[in-house]
Design a protein around this motif. Structure first.
Motif, mmCIF file in Angstrom:
data_model
loop_
_atom_site.group_PDB
_atom_site.id
_atom_site.type_symbol
_atom_site.label_atom_id
_atom_site.label_comp_id
_atom_site.label_asym_id
_atom_site.label_seq_id
_atom_site.Cartn_x
_atom_site.Cartn_y
_atom_site.Cartn_z
ATOM 1 N N LEU A 37 0.828 -1.205 0.000
ATOM 2 C CA LEU A 37 0.000 0.000 0.000
ATOM 3 C C LEU A 37 0.863 1.256 0.000
ATOM 4 N N SER A 38 1.869 1.293 0.868
ATOM 5 C CA SER A 38 2.711 2.489 0.929
ATOM 6 C C SER A 38 3.551 2.646 -0.334
ATOM 7 N N THR A 39 4.038 1.544 -0.910
ATOM 8 C CA THR A 39 4.799 1.627 -2.160
ATOM 9 C C THR A 39 3.935 2.181 -3.284
ATOM 10 N N TRP A 40 2.703 1.683 -3.385
ATOM 11 C CA TRP A 40 1.786 2.180 -4.412
ATOM 12 C C TRP A 40 1.516 3.670 -4.244
ATOM 13 N N ILE A 41 1.229 4.093 -3.024
ATOM 14 C CA ILE A 41 0.917 5.496 -2.770
ATOM 15 C C ILE A 41 2.124 6.385 -3.058
ATOM 16 N N TYR A 42 3.291 5.992 -2.548
ATOM 17 C CA TYR A 42 4.463 6.851 -2.680
ATOM 18 C C TYR A 42 4.996 6.916 -4.108
ATOM 19 N N SER A 43 4.603 5.992 -4.950
ATOM 20 C CA SER A 43 5.071 6.026 -6.332
ATOM 21 C C SER A 43 4.489 7.194 -7.119
ATOM 22 N N PHE A 44 3.390 7.794 -6.622
ATOM 23 C CA PHE A 44 2.783 8.875 -7.416
ATOM 24 C C PHE A 44 2.194 10.021 -6.610
ATOM 25 N N HIS A 45 1.917 9.851 -5.302
ATOM 26 C CA HIS A 45 1.111 10.889 -4.650
ATOM 27 C C HIS A 45 1.864 12.207 -4.473
ATOM 28 N N MET A 46 3.153 12.179 -4.090
ATOM 29 C CA MET A 46 3.885 13.431 -3.966
ATOM 30 C C MET A 46 4.256 14.019 -5.324
ATOM 31 N N PRO A 47 4.649 13.218 -6.318
ATOM 32 C CA PRO A 47 4.811 13.814 -7.648
ATOM 33 C C PRO A 47 3.563 14.548 -8.122
ATOM 34 N N LEU A 160 12.049 18.464 -8.395
ATOM 35 C CA LEU A 160 11.998 19.654 -9.245
ATOM 36 C C LEU A 160 11.337 19.419 -10.608
ATOM 37 N N PRO A 161 11.583 18.281 -11.288
ATOM 38 C CA PRO A 161 10.927 18.092 -12.593
ATOM 39 C C PRO A 161 9.402 18.149 -12.517
ATOM 40 N N PHE A 162 8.830 17.681 -11.437
ATOM 41 C CA PHE A 162 7.368 17.691 -11.332
ATOM 42 C C PHE A 162 6.845 19.118 -11.139
ATOM 43 N N VAL A 223 25.415 4.427 -11.212
ATOM 44 C CA VAL A 223 24.698 4.028 -12.427
ATOM 45 C C VAL A 223 23.342 3.435 -12.083
ATOM 46 N N ALA A 224 23.332 2.499 -11.129
ATOM 47 C CA ALA A 224 22.064 1.889 -10.726
ATOM 48 C C ALA A 224 21.129 2.939 -10.132
ATOM 49 N N GLY A 225 21.689 3.854 -9.336
ATOM 50 C CA GLY A 225 20.863 4.892 -8.740
ATOM 51 C C GLY A 225 20.243 5.791 -9.781
ATOM 52 N N ALA A 226 21.012 6.154 -10.805
ATOM 53 C CA ALA A 226 20.480 7.011 -11.860
ATOM 54 C C ALA A 226 19.350 6.311 -12.608
ATOM 55 N N VAL A 227 19.512 5.021 -12.872
ATOM 56 C CA VAL A 227 18.455 4.265 -13.550
ATOM 57 C C VAL A 227 17.200 4.214 -12.695
ATOM 58 N N VAL A 228 17.378 3.915 -11.406
ATOM 59 C CA VAL A 228 16.234 3.862 -10.487
ATOM 60 C C VAL A 228 15.559 5.226 -10.394
ATOM 61 N N ARG A 229 16.340 6.303 -10.366
ATOM 62 C CA ARG A 229 15.766 7.644 -10.280
ATOM 63 C C ARG A 229 14.933 7.954 -11.531
ATOM 64 N N VAL A 230 15.435 7.602 -12.685
ATOM 65 C CA VAL A 230 14.671 7.838 -13.920
ATOM 66 C C VAL A 230 13.366 7.050 -13.893
ATOM 67 N N LEU A 231 13.435 5.793 -13.458
ATOM 68 C CA LEU A 231 12.225 4.980 -13.382
ATOM 69 C C LEU A 231 11.233 5.570 -12.372
ATOM 70 N N ALA A 232 11.745 6.104 -11.255
ATOM 71 C CA ALA A 232 10.859 6.733 -10.269
ATOM 72 C C ALA A 232 10.194 7.971 -10.846
ATOM 73 N N LEU A 233 10.946 8.747 -11.636
ATOM 74 C CA LEU A 233 10.360 9.932 -12.274
ATOM 75 C C LEU A 233 9.280 9.534 -13.277
ATOM 76 N N LEU A 238 3.492 9.050 -14.788
ATOM 77 C CA LEU A 238 2.329 8.256 -15.192
ATOM 78 C C LEU A 238 1.253 8.286 -14.110
ATOM 79 N N GLY A 239 1.667 8.168 -12.858
ATOM 80 C CA GLY A 239 0.700 8.204 -11.769
ATOM 81 C C GLY A 239 0.009 9.547 -11.654
ATOM 82 N N THR A 240 0.744 10.622 -11.887
ATOM 83 C CA THR A 240 0.151 11.960 -11.852
ATOM 84 C C THR A 240 -0.913 12.110 -12.931
ATOM 85 N N ALA A 241 -0.575 11.707 -14.152
ATOM 86 C CA ALA A 241 -1.547 11.786 -15.244
ATOM 87 C C ALA A 241 -2.778 10.952 -14.926
ATOM 88 N N ALA A 242 -2.562 9.784 -14.319
ATOM 89 C CA ALA A 242 -3.678 8.902 -13.996
ATOM 90 C C ALA A 242 -4.599 9.539 -12.961
#
Length: 341
Positions: A37-47, A160-162, A223-233, A238-242
């Protein structure tokens, strides 16, 4: 003439602030269901919250009245609630009193971040490609191992991007997201995000969506962190648009909660703070954890966003501090955009 409020945005803000409260409670559980539940919420609610904040800040140009609205509506409440949380920690847990004004307590980081973003708005508008610059800043700054939550720096840069995206949105973009086809796609996107949370929750930390520190602090290589950050963005986008697509565009019984998000955001930090220092929700059956998070979060949101609570706490939440202002402007239209906390 005062601008007419958009019930759609107020509805979105009401939904998002409810998710803030639900998410904070869910994080106190230790079951897999609470993690999902918290993972789902945090993936989009603050963005989504930051995007809406940027959209509502489009008229910010840095006038004296607008700068004063930041002081009165964001910085003064931040100081008050930061001191209040420090006092609570001393009273309830016998800890030394220290307000740590440079290190936001619990969820108060957003008040500092929104103040910084609004002050940066004229600069962001002067850039030719502000969104690309913001994404680069969000992805590259966590390479610095010293990046942390001092003055909300990590989250100001990470989210900042959001904010920039919100600045660049136009009413016609929101209109497009209100079409029936977009609404169905948004619902499907949120359902898929929940499915992804079911898979990810046991394997990764929800902290990757906090955007609150360096990659090293999350035990990731650059490198892994940058990839994860891009995926989080991307997930946040997508969650914001939804959310913008699925939330009703017409006035609802709960629409007014969206006009009182500062009250909900600030006071839930106070009321939930003791819970974060205890294990009252931990090691409960997962049904109990989820039920307390969802039902308790919705009830607390309704209480803190109610007219009586707003009237009761107005002088504390939005104190009159005109005495701090030495040279009030005259002849200019005051900024009536409410804080999007």
């Amino acid at each position: 003439m005062p601008r007419t409020r958009d019930p759609h945005l107020d509805n979105v803000r009401a939904v998002l602030i409810a998710l803030v409260v639900v998410g904070h409670i869910a994080q106190q559980g230790d079951s897999r269901a609470a993690d999902v539940l918290s993972t789902w919420i945090y993936s989009f609610h603050m963005p989504a919250f930051v995007v809406v904040s940027g959209y509502l800040s489009r008229r910010y140009t840095g006038t004296g009245d607008q700068v004063w609205s930041i002081v009165r509506g964001l910085l003064v409440p931040y100081v008050f609630f930061q001191v209040l949380l420090a006092a609570l920690q001393t009273i309830l847990f016998d800890a030394p009193f220290n307000a740590h004004l440079t290190t936001p307590a619990f969820s108060l980081w957003f008040l500092l971040a929104l103040a910084a973003w609004r002050l940066l708005t004229p600069l962001l508008r002067s850039l030719r490609y502000p969104l690309a610059v913001a994404v680069a800043i969000s992805v590259l700054t966590p390479f610095d191992p010293g990046l942390d939550q001092q003055l909300s720096a990590a989250r100001i840069l990470g989210f900042l991007p959001f904010y920039v995206l919100g600045l660049q949105l136009r009413p016609e973009h929101l209109t497009a997201l209100r079409r029936p086809g977009a609404r169905a796609a948004g619902a499907a996107c949120l359902a898929l995000a929940l499915g992804a949370a079911l898979v990810l929750a046991p394997r990764s930390s929800v902290a990757v969506f906090y955007l609150n520190g360096s990659y090293g602090a999350e035990s990731l290589t650059d490198v892994a962190g940058a990839v994860v950050r891009v995926l989080a963005l991307v997930a946040g986008l997508l969650g914001t648009a939804a959310v913008l697509a699925v939330v009703p565009a017409t006035a609802q019984a709960w629409t007014r909660v969206g006009t009182r998000t500062l009250y909900v955001y600030a006071w839930q930090a106070v009321l939930l703070y003791p819970l974060t220092k205890s294990d009252l929700l931990a090691e409960r059956p997962w049904q109990t954890e989820v039920a307390v998070a969802v039902l308790g979060g919705l009830l607390l949101t309704a209480l803190l966003g109610s007219g009586p609570w707003t009237a009761l706490t107005r002088r504390l939440t939005e104190p009159s501090v005109a005495w701090l202002r030495t040279h009030p402007e005259t002849g200019t239209e005051p900024d009536r955009t409410p804080p999007s906390a």
